[in-house]
Design an enzyme around this catalytic site. Structure first.
Site, PDB file in Angstrom:
ATOM      1  N   HIS B  31       9.086  83.794  70.212  1.00 46.99           N
ATOM      2  CA  HIS B  31       9.894  84.328  69.118  1.00 46.99           C
ATOM      3  C   HIS B  31      11.182  84.934  69.660  1.00 46.99           C
ATOM      4  O   HIS B  31      11.225  86.116  70.013  1.00 46.99           O
ATOM      5  CB  HIS B  31       9.099  85.403  68.366  1.00 46.99           C
ATOM      6  N   HIS B 268      13.272  83.033  64.084  1.00 47.59           N
ATOM      7  CA  HIS B 268      12.136  83.945  64.202  1.00 47.59           C
ATOM      8  C   HIS B 268      11.073  83.482  65.183  1.00 47.59           C
ATOM      9  O   HIS B 268      10.768  84.192  66.133  1.00 47.59           O
ATOM     10  CB  HIS B 268      11.489  84.158  62.825  1.00 47.59           C
ATOM     11  N   GLU B 416      -8.174 104.672  55.296  1.00 45.07           N
ATOM     12  CA  GLU B 416      -9.112 104.195  56.312  1.00 45.07           C
ATOM     13  C   GLU B 416      -8.431 103.348  57.386  1.00 45.07           C
ATOM     14  O   GLU B 416      -8.749 103.474  58.576  1.00 45.07           O
ATOM     15  CB  GLU B 416     -10.238 103.372  55.668  1.00 45.07           C
ATOM     16  N   HIS B 478     -20.422 100.069  46.816  1.00 46.94           N
ATOM     17  CA  HIS B 478     -20.596 101.042  47.893  1.00 46.94           C
ATOM     18  C   HIS B 478     -21.819 100.748  48.765  1.00 46.94           C
ATOM     19  O   HIS B 478     -22.167 101.563  49.615  1.00 46.94           O
ATOM     20  CB  HIS B 478     -20.706 102.449  47.303  1.00 46.94           C
TER      21      HIS B 478
END
Lengths: 667, 667
Positions: B31, B268, B416, B478
């Protein structure tokens, strides 16, 4: 939109609160804080704005309402019950009990009026973005100047927790980018999360300013538990702002009404307890003696919702009738897409995928997808800034534009998690088929959303390219190893790793036809030869692509790029006079669905020696090769180097595999 | 901090660009766009500010520099080479080749000077937040007024892609919350991503405003490819702002210097190609004829980095010497923590975990963790707004404060994914032990970071409670089902699901001692009885907790809460005169590391009938029960109801299990 509120409105709001308290007390489990604090904003929205028909929850042009903090489910169940949905007091009494319509977190497909399964935070907020996208696309495709059959708003009630989650941040950023003017978030800003005050982790941030930075319009309601007019005005304003989504930040008190727990994290996740429940009812001036009693005075307040809904739906039915007569062909399409069906003649001719060329399955996927998209106008999807690599761009279909609803390529940006959740939202909405695409390694970034698609029977197609160490030079961060195992363990998810371009085409057909199961297509970056024996039998999950000469001594089981490798291995073994069968096994899940006799006809008699070959974690293959068989896989992370060298380094070259087989082969 | 730049500085920057071009051309893969566009900002940072010692990359008080968009790795490799790190031109020539020090994406532990493995976007940006937290904590704990041994900055170079990712948004929000004044992001804002211009997906958002909403200081550099003084001034300002982190938004041109690809996504992800490489060198006024040639004129420019580093490190060594003599006890701790060791006497007495009580393993975990934390002052960690539920709060240790560095409980908020990546950053930094905590279901939200911990040998402890359908009323969203399988498939990750409080204590000891492997502790919400036969042998991954009478006919393999269940099943089977062994198998990975003879001594002779019992996906258990054995698990999502009822509903009650066993038992 009536805007004057009276004492009966307050009583109606308290009915929501008290039903929630009572159900949670009875279950001895649940989250009272949110329903008590957010009841006013939800009530004002439902009473004065929400366009739904409780007697027909599936009415396609209804407003969508998503309760993103699903732990506050009793807020939604109370509203559904009071508004006249088919959810009885007995249902509320069975809150959190097995087989009830009122599980701990709202479940799509189970409870009438529940638009999305929520609970894992952030997902619902992102689902709502998908619903708003779906509305834009369908309205552009189907509406005609004299007959507008799609025109609705999407609302999500969101919490502090939702807005901290990355998935919701990604989704909100994209909604701003797309200028989704008919999307509104009602933000229950109560300064409390499970662990205590948000000052622990979420007090510096200026959430409204953040949403403004995304391009949203924002409104603040200071007294969200008492100032119903302010909530009303904010919702009115949000509806009038059509060039941007709106965030209404509503300051509330968690557990409002509870004298000892209001404003504290104690109110969040446990029942108030009998004593405090009593005190709360007293503070709310609640006079009913029995639990689950609703004063009859509030009935007319909720009846408004049904009355409005009936009127709107009747008008809409008239419009649809006119539409049917003025636009019969479009009407046929409407009926098809609304019932999840595909247009006649949707199945393309994919013969070019059976040409004996070497082709990456990602490329074959792009050909199949485009051929199907040409025939299915209600198929749209996108990628996480990788369409050049995933080959999922829909040619000549334009970029999706949230203002006009035109274009079928959704540019999700580098937002994999929101991509998954938004695709789920499009599927929840109904009327569309959708897909996502990124590198297989980044399936991890969107795994929570894939899980919810599987749990909720949303037939989203998740395309994952760059499926193994075959990625080569990009190295271990980009080389999946354990991802196949992770997804194969997920209930109700079809994981397909086709061996060549032909199999890829068949799996695209399966994916687009799927009604109740999401499909992940796991595709190669590198070119793969056409497998001479590949066929539509790939949809049985496992089948013979190269038969033995007479009686198989060795059966090689492989998937994806390793099927061609297995054929090379076969050649070498044959030169040692071993009789070898090669099985392509693109989908364990589909293979499991076959009869036992089919499965054993493919795996061969127990006398033969089975070897699996897959450039991935060996986890689970023992089930197929049996106790005597061997599993050839990868138990470490990969290397940055040209793909062939990585294969060799990790023991996946034909000669090394032959050596391993001969070492274990008992014959 | 020299601020005047001359033509040789430009030549030095072009050296970075051209080395990058040459290496990518040679590899025929890579890249070039980022190194060419971001070379000026990286150069100014390294030349004028970065306090590192290339001759001793591990100097503990060095500034940290993270290249979050790891695909731009040649920028970093060029800088490392030119600055005098042990990375030769030959290493650069081996870019993306097997066994080289220059893989496609930077790999921690492989290449001197690489502070974090990056590539999956957003991770590096979040790692940097962890490094800044580590610096704050260590400086507060160790520094004394006359001897400051910890005082450094953390820099991350971040890209459009990074800042779209949710994980980076969460991390930036938390960094703002914590007021991490010594953290700076250099944002390479080039308006291009892989698929094309950011206008496709990332043009409406005002990124600086977003960071201001998080509480960051922001600075904008308009001409990031030419205005070196502006970059310098911005970095100077960022250092002077001590009460907030700083974002420096630098407008650049991707592929700067390439006449036909600059400013386009073509630059890129693919080599420029020989022709364009030639044209680019010409446009950059590059006169060296051979690839990989660096003009000697630039040497002094990079020598500055080594000179400054030597000086600073020598001064620091003097300070440390003084520190050793003035604070000998702290100095001992310093040496221990810097080498990843624990203080003498760190091992607590965990006898209370062997009391014959019923106790949730999450609770036992809290006791063990606190006992250890009392003895290990360089242990800190936190949770995603669930410490009340995960039992991971460190008692009397205070909340971590990013301004003072005090407190050992990190309140991650409902973030999280950032929690995982930030914990990795703490581990990358060195000197600390750290843990995270949330519900097991939400391991999915942080899986990309767990993977990077495993790949990079970071000994983070990931605590996951609420480990199964035993969660009960919160229902399927859950209740983990497939999560154990997903993590077990991950190389270099210890997955431990202890059966009782005693096993939990031992696994905490293992986790805190681990040097090269992250450990996940998978813990119950519900109470579990103490298993009479449980012992430290749990650390062998599998062992007998209840022996047969004489010769085992049936061997039950179970983990976690199902070990007690297996013991109940044994009782029932015994009443039918069957001789049964029960094995607790908390960690497949550790069990695999044992000798084959140990393993077969536990699993029993092949004549016995093995059954696994685990409230989770059956994936992988066939490996342990063998062809004749049966696997009792869950192949669907759970239900919202009290835990016992969910177990029963899913066939995990003792009587149902006995039935299944007897149906298959050949004896």
């Amino acid at each position: 939109m009536p805007s004057s509120f009276d004492a009966i409105d307050v009583l109606a709001i308290n009915s929501i609160r008290v039903l929630s308290i009572d159900a949670i007390e009875k279950a001895k489990s649940g989250h009272p804080g949110l329903p008590m604090g957010a009841a006013p904003m939800a009530y004002v929205l439902w009473r004065s704005f929400l366009q739904v028909d409780p007697s027909l929850p599936s009415w396609p042009n209804r407003d969508r309402f998503v309760l993103s903090p699903g732990h506050g489910s009793m807020l939604l169940y109370s509203l559904l019950h009071l508004s006249g949905y088919a959810l009885s007091l007995d249902d509320l009494k069975a809150f959190r009990q097995i087989g009830s319509l009122t599980p701990g977190h709202p479940e799509f497909g189970l409870t009438p009026g529940v638009e999305a399964t929520t609970g894992p935070l952030g997902q619902g907020a992102a689902n709502a973005v998908g619903m708003a996208i779906a509305e834009r696309y369908l309205s552009r495709y189907f509406n005609r100047p004299d007959a507008e059959i799609v025109n609705h708003h999407t609302y999500a009630l969101v919490s502090d927790g939702d807005l901290m989650e990355g998935v919701a941040q990604e989704a909100a950023s994209l909604a701003g980018q797309m200028k989704l003017g008919k999307l509104t978030y009602l933000y229950d800003s109560n300064d409390i999360t499970l662990d205590g005050p948000t000052s622990l982790a979420f007090s510096v941030e200026d959430v409204s300013k953040r949403f403004e930075s995304y391009g949203w319009h924002t409104i603040r309601v200071e007294s969200g538990n008492t100032d119903l007019n302010a909530i009303h005005d904010a919702l009115q304003t949000a509806r009038s702002i059509k060039d941007r989504p709106s965030l209404i930040l509503v300051k509330t008190t968690i557990g409002y009404g509870s004298p000892n727990k209001a404003g504290k994290s104690d109110a969040h996740g446990s029942p108030l307890g009998p004593e405090e429940a009593k005190l709360a009812k007293a503070q709310l001036n609640w006079t009913e003696k029995e639990p689950f009693s609703v004063p009859s005075a509030v009935k007319p307040k909720f009846q408004v919702i049904q009355d409005r809904g009936t009127e709107l739906r009747n008008a809409w039915e008239q419009t649809l009738k006119r539409y049917r007569s003025n636009y019969p062909e479009l009407a046929v399409q409407w009926d098809l897409c609304q019932s999840g069906k595909l247009p006649e003649g949707w199945l393309p001719d994919l013969n070019e995928l059976s040409a004996p060329n070497s082709m990456a399955t990602r490329k074959a996927s792009g050909i199949a997808l485009n051929a199907i998209a040409d025939r299915v106008p209600w198929l749209l999807g996108g990628d996480a800034d990788l369409s050049v690599s995933t080959n999922t761009a829909l040619k000549n279909k334009g970029s999706f534009d949230g203002t006009t609803g035109q274009g079928r390529n959704i540019h999700y940006g580098v937002r994999e998690h929101a991509m998954g959740a938004i695709a789920n939202g499009i599927a929840y909405h109904g009327g569309l088929r959708t897909f996502t695409a990124t590198f297989f390694c980044f399936s991890d970034y969107m795994k929570p959303s894939i899980r919810l698609a599987a749990m909720n029977h949303l037939p989203v197609t998740f395309v994952f390219t760059h499926d193994s160490i075959g990625v080569g030079e990009d190295g271990p961060t980009h080389q999946p190893v354990e991802h196949l195992a992770a997804l194969r363990a997920m209930p109700n998810l079809i994981v397909a790793r086709p061996a060549d371009s032909r199999e890829t085409g068949f799996f695209w057909e399966l994916a687009v036809e799927s009604q109740k199961t999401p499909v992940t297509l796991v595709l190669s970056r590198q070119n793969l030869p056409l497998i001479q024996g590949s066929s539509k039998d790939c949809l049985r999950g496992g089948y013979i692509v190269s038969r033995e000469q007479s009686k198989p001594q060795i059966v090689l089981l492989a998937t994806g790029s390793e099927v061609a490798l297995a054929l090379e291995v076969k050649k070498l073994l044959q030169s040692k006079n071993l009789d070898v069968r090669v099985v392509s096994m693109p989908s364990w899940g589909l293979f499991r669905q076959q009869s036992e006799s089919y499965r054993s006809s493919i795996l061969g008699p127990s006398s033969c020696f089975r070897t699996s070959i897959e450039a991935a974690s060996p986890m689970g293959w023992k089930e197929w090769v049996g106790e005597q068989g061997i599993v050839i896989g990868i138990e470490q992370y990969g290397y940055s180097a040209p793909a062939d060298e990585v294969y060799k380094k990790l023991g996946l070259a034909p000669a090394a595999i032959v050596d391993k087989i001969l070492k274990s082969f008992p014959g």
